[in-house]
Design an enzyme around this catalytic site. Structure first.
Site, PDB file in Angstrom:
ATOM      1  N   LYS A 106      14.917  19.609  34.624  1.00  0.00           N
ATOM      2  CA  LYS A 106      14.648  20.951  35.148  1.00  0.00           C
ATOM      3  C   LYS A 106      15.976  21.578  35.548  1.00  0.00           C
ATOM      4  O   LYS A 106      16.760  20.970  36.304  1.00  0.00           O
ATOM      5  CB  LYS A 106      13.776  20.828  36.393  1.00  0.00           C
ATOM      6  CG  LYS A 106      12.531  21.670  36.383  1.00  0.00           C
ATOM      7  CD  LYS A 106      11.774  21.457  37.688  1.00  0.00           C
ATOM      8  CE  LYS A 106      10.511  22.279  37.726  1.00  0.00           C
ATOM      9  NZ  LYS A 106       9.851  22.198  39.023  1.00  0.00           N
TER      10      LYS A 106
HETATM   11  O1  G3P Z   1       7.670  23.238  41.206  1.00  0.00           O
HETATM   12  C1  G3P Z   1       7.916  24.598  41.142  1.00  0.00           C
HETATM   13  C2  G3P Z   1       6.874  25.460  41.801  1.00  0.00           C
HETATM   14  O2  G3P Z   1       5.614  25.099  41.349  1.00  0.00           O
HETATM   15  C3  G3P Z   1       6.996  25.582  43.296  1.00  0.00           C
HETATM   16  O3  G3P Z   1       5.889  26.188  43.893  1.00  0.00           O
HETATM   17  O4  G3P Z   1       4.560  26.713  45.907  1.00  0.00           O
HETATM   18  O5  G3P Z   1       6.978  26.072  46.166  1.00  0.00           O
HETATM   19  O6  G3P Z   1       6.335  28.268  45.202  1.00  0.00           O
HETATM   20  P1  G3P Z   1       5.945  26.860  45.370  1.00  0.00           P
END
Ligand code: G3P
Length: 215
Positions: free
Chosen positions: A83
């Site tokens: 990533k």
């Molecule tokens: O892993 C990346 C993403 O899904 C993060 O989500 O909830 O931290 O905005 P959030």
């Protein structure tokens, strides 16, 4: 649509894998920190319990360092993809890593233009953040539709991962728009199973079954 789980928690990954629906795992530095571990250690542990693609985020900021770190992460297990956060250095690193057969998941995507560049550089996955756009008063779902359309217009092979999912509606929107993948937190996967009418129906069937047994 493929279902990934967005977590670095081993018990959650094991549980969702046992449902027979798990197609992949995404981690990020915040999720890893919550588990009190580090990315190389945790993705190795995840790879030992599930046979699906696993995203491991590189923390370097310069392209040459990202390439080195990406190679090291990918060497941990064949299921690991790297990533990288959307930026110029990540585009350069993606070009090199993808030419070596290492899959890149370009993360922190907030516009279709960013997704277009990531796909052109050779990213295997792009991760638009739906929930974080909603957080700032935008409509994150629009971005999913734009990226799906752009990729389909030009036949890009990159897969769209709907990320930053906050609830079952985001999953439904990702699926109706034709996203390849949704990476979903554990609590949202649990919410997707439930429906009050299902619970009510089960209780009624049990009651009727018990009554009929007594006759
Ligand atoms: O892993 C990346 C993403 O899904 C993060 O989500 O909830 O931290 O905005 P959030």
């Amino acid at each position: 649509m493929k279902i990934f789980i967005d977590t670095a928690n081993l018990d959650m990954i094991k549980e969702i894998n046992s449902w027979g629906i798990l197609d992949g795992v995404t981690t990020n530095p915040s999720l890893i920190a919550k588990e009190g571990t580090d990315t190389p250690t945790r993705v190795k542990e995840i790879a030992a319990i599930v046979d699906v693609p696993i995203s491991a985020e590189a923390m370097s900021l310069k392209a040459e360092d990202m390439i080195k770190e990406g190679r090291e992460l990918a060497a941990i297990h064949p299921n690991i993809n790297v990533k990288l956060p959307m930026c110029i250095d990540s585009l350069k690193a993606t070009k090199v890593l993808s030419s070596e057969g290492i899959d890149v998941n370009m993360t922190l995507i907030f516009s279709a233009q960013q997704a277009l560049l990531a796909a052109k550089a050779g990213a295997r996955y792009v991760s638009p953040f739906v929930g974080r756009l909603d957080d700032i008063g935008a409509y994150g779902t629009d971005l999913l539709g734009q990226i799906v359309t752009v990729f389909s217009n030009y036949g890009f092979r990159a897969e769209v991962i709907a990320a930053s999912i906050r609830g079952p509606i985001h999953v439904l929107e990702a699926a109706t728009l034709g996203c390849d993948i949704a990476t979903i937190p554990y609590n949202v996967l649990l919410q997707m199973v439930s429906h009050p009418k299902t619970d009510e129906g089960i209780q009624n069937f049990i009651k009727d079954y018990e009554k009929s047994k007594k006759k």
